[in-house]
Design a protein around this motif. Sequence first.
Motif, short mmCIF file in Angstrom:
data_model
loop_
_atom_site.label_atom_id
_atom_site.label_comp_id
_atom_site.label_asym_id
_atom_site.label_seq_id
_atom_site.Cartn_x
_atom_site.Cartn_y
_atom_site.Cartn_z
N ALA A 115 -56.91 -60.43 6.32
CA ALA A 115 -55.78 -59.98 6.77
C ALA A 115 -56.38 -58.97 7.81
CB ALA A 115 -55.16 -58.97 5.80
N VAL A 116 -55.63 -58.39 8.69
CA VAL A 116 -55.85 -57.53 9.54
C VAL A 116 -55.93 -56.06 9.04
CG1 VAL A 116 -55.32 -56.19 11.85
CG2 VAL A 116 -54.77 -58.84 11.63
N TYR A 117 -56.90 -55.62 9.02
CA TYR A 117 -56.99 -54.15 8.47
C TYR A 117 -56.94 -52.82 9.43
CZ TYR A 117 -58.77 -56.40 4.45
OH TYR A 117 -58.70 -57.05 3.08
N TYR A 118 -56.06 -51.93 9.00
CA TYR A 118 -55.75 -50.96 9.59
C TYR A 118 -56.04 -49.55 9.10
CZ TYR A 118 -52.25 -54.17 12.11
OH TYR A 118 -51.88 -55.26 12.69
N CYS A 119 -56.63 -48.94 10.01
CA CYS A 119 -57.14 -47.26 9.62
C CYS A 119 -55.88 -46.47 9.82
CB CYS A 119 -58.24 -46.93 10.45
SG CYS A 119 -58.73 -45.10 10.07
N ASN A 120 -55.63 -45.52 8.89
CA ASN A 120 -54.57 -44.43 9.06
C ASN A 120 -55.09 -43.10 8.67
OD1 ASN A 120 -52.30 -43.10 7.15
ND2 ASN A 120 -51.57 -43.69 9.15
N ALA A 121 -54.84 -42.22 9.32
CA ALA A 121 -55.22 -40.77 9.18
C ALA A 121 -54.12 -39.81 9.39
CB ALA A 121 -56.37 -40.72 9.91
N GLU A 122 -54.05 -38.67 8.42
CA GLU A 122 -53.16 -37.61 8.99
C GLU A 122 -53.97 -36.62 9.34
OE1 GLU A 122 -51.58 -36.04 5.22
OE2 GLU A 122 -50.04 -34.77 6.10
N ILE A 123 -53.66 -36.10 10.60
CA ILE A 123 -54.49 -35.32 11.44
C ILE A 123 -53.81 -34.24 12.15
CG2 ILE A 123 -56.13 -35.37 13.65
CD1 ILE A 123 -56.87 -38.20 13.04
N GLN A 124 -54.28 -33.20 11.94
CA GLN A 124 -53.65 -31.86 12.59
C GLN A 124 -54.57 -31.78 14.09
OE1 GLN A 124 -54.07 -28.30 10.33
NE2 GLN A 124 -52.30 -27.32 11.43
N GLY A 125 -53.93 -31.90 15.04
CA GLY A 125 -54.59 -31.42 16.27
C GLY A 125 -54.82 -30.03 16.87
N ASP A 126 -53.72 -29.38 16.20
CA ASP A 126 -53.88 -28.02 16.85
C ASP A 126 -53.57 -26.95 15.28
OD1 ASP A 126 -53.45 -26.26 19.54
OD2 ASP A 126 -52.26 -25.31 17.79
N SER A 127 -54.06 -25.90 15.27
CA SER A 127 -54.01 -25.02 14.33
C SER A 127 -52.55 -24.66 14.16
CB SER A 127 -54.73 -23.73 14.12
OG SER A 127 -54.79 -23.07 15.40
N ARG A 128 -51.80 -24.67 14.99
CA ARG A 128 -50.37 -24.06 15.17
C ARG A 128 -49.30 -25.12 14.93
NH1 ARG A 128 -51.23 -21.73 20.97
NH2 ARG A 128 -52.30 -23.55 20.92
N ALA A 129 -49.93 -26.42 14.93
CA ALA A 129 -49.05 -27.61 14.89
C ALA A 129 -49.17 -28.26 13.61
CB ALA A 129 -49.22 -28.50 15.91
N PRO A 130 -48.01 -28.84 13.02
CA PRO A 130 -48.25 -29.80 11.63
C PRO A 130 -48.90 -30.99 11.90
CG PRO A 130 -46.07 -30.03 13.05
CD PRO A 130 -46.83 -29.33 13.43
N ALA A 131 -49.56 -31.63 11.10
CA ALA A 131 -50.35 -32.80 10.98
C ALA A 131 -49.35 -34.09 11.41
CB ALA A 131 -50.90 -32.96 9.85
N SER A 132 -49.95 -34.93 11.91
CA SER A 132 -49.30 -35.96 12.36
C SER A 132 -50.04 -37.73 11.79
CB SER A 132 -49.15 -36.33 13.93
OG SER A 132 -48.07 -35.34 14.11
N ASP A 133 -49.23 -38.63 11.88
CA ASP A 133 -49.85 -39.80 11.34
C ASP A 133 -50.21 -40.74 12.40
OD1 ASP A 133 -48.61 -41.88 8.63
OD2 ASP A 133 -50.30 -40.42 8.57
#
Length: 121
Positions: free
Chosen positions: A91-109
Amino acid sequence: QVQLVESGGGLVQPGGSLRLSCAASGSIFSIYAMDWYRQAPGKQRELVAAITSGGSTNYADSVKGRFTISRDNAKNTVYLQMNSLKPEDTAVYYCNAEIQGDSRAPASDYWGQGTQVTVSS
């Protein structure tokens, strides 16, 4: 901007091993869950393994006992050690992460670009 870059895919014989890596880079305040998904031709993308920021892990039944997910928080990297590989792991294997780029912003996928794993003799 955040990027996820995967590496380590390739062609391996049945019963062989591969180790995938996924490194996050860019503007990162905090990384929460990190996961590996895979998508085989003609099939839906499925969750293979997940790891929380605290190190708790979860696996799909099809890979339990063969795959191990781990992470190095200092390097913002997640790994997938794959042993006893089978043709159906192709298969094609994909990495996914929930990351908060800034302390004032919500995390994104965020998703990596994918890396091909082929198990064949």
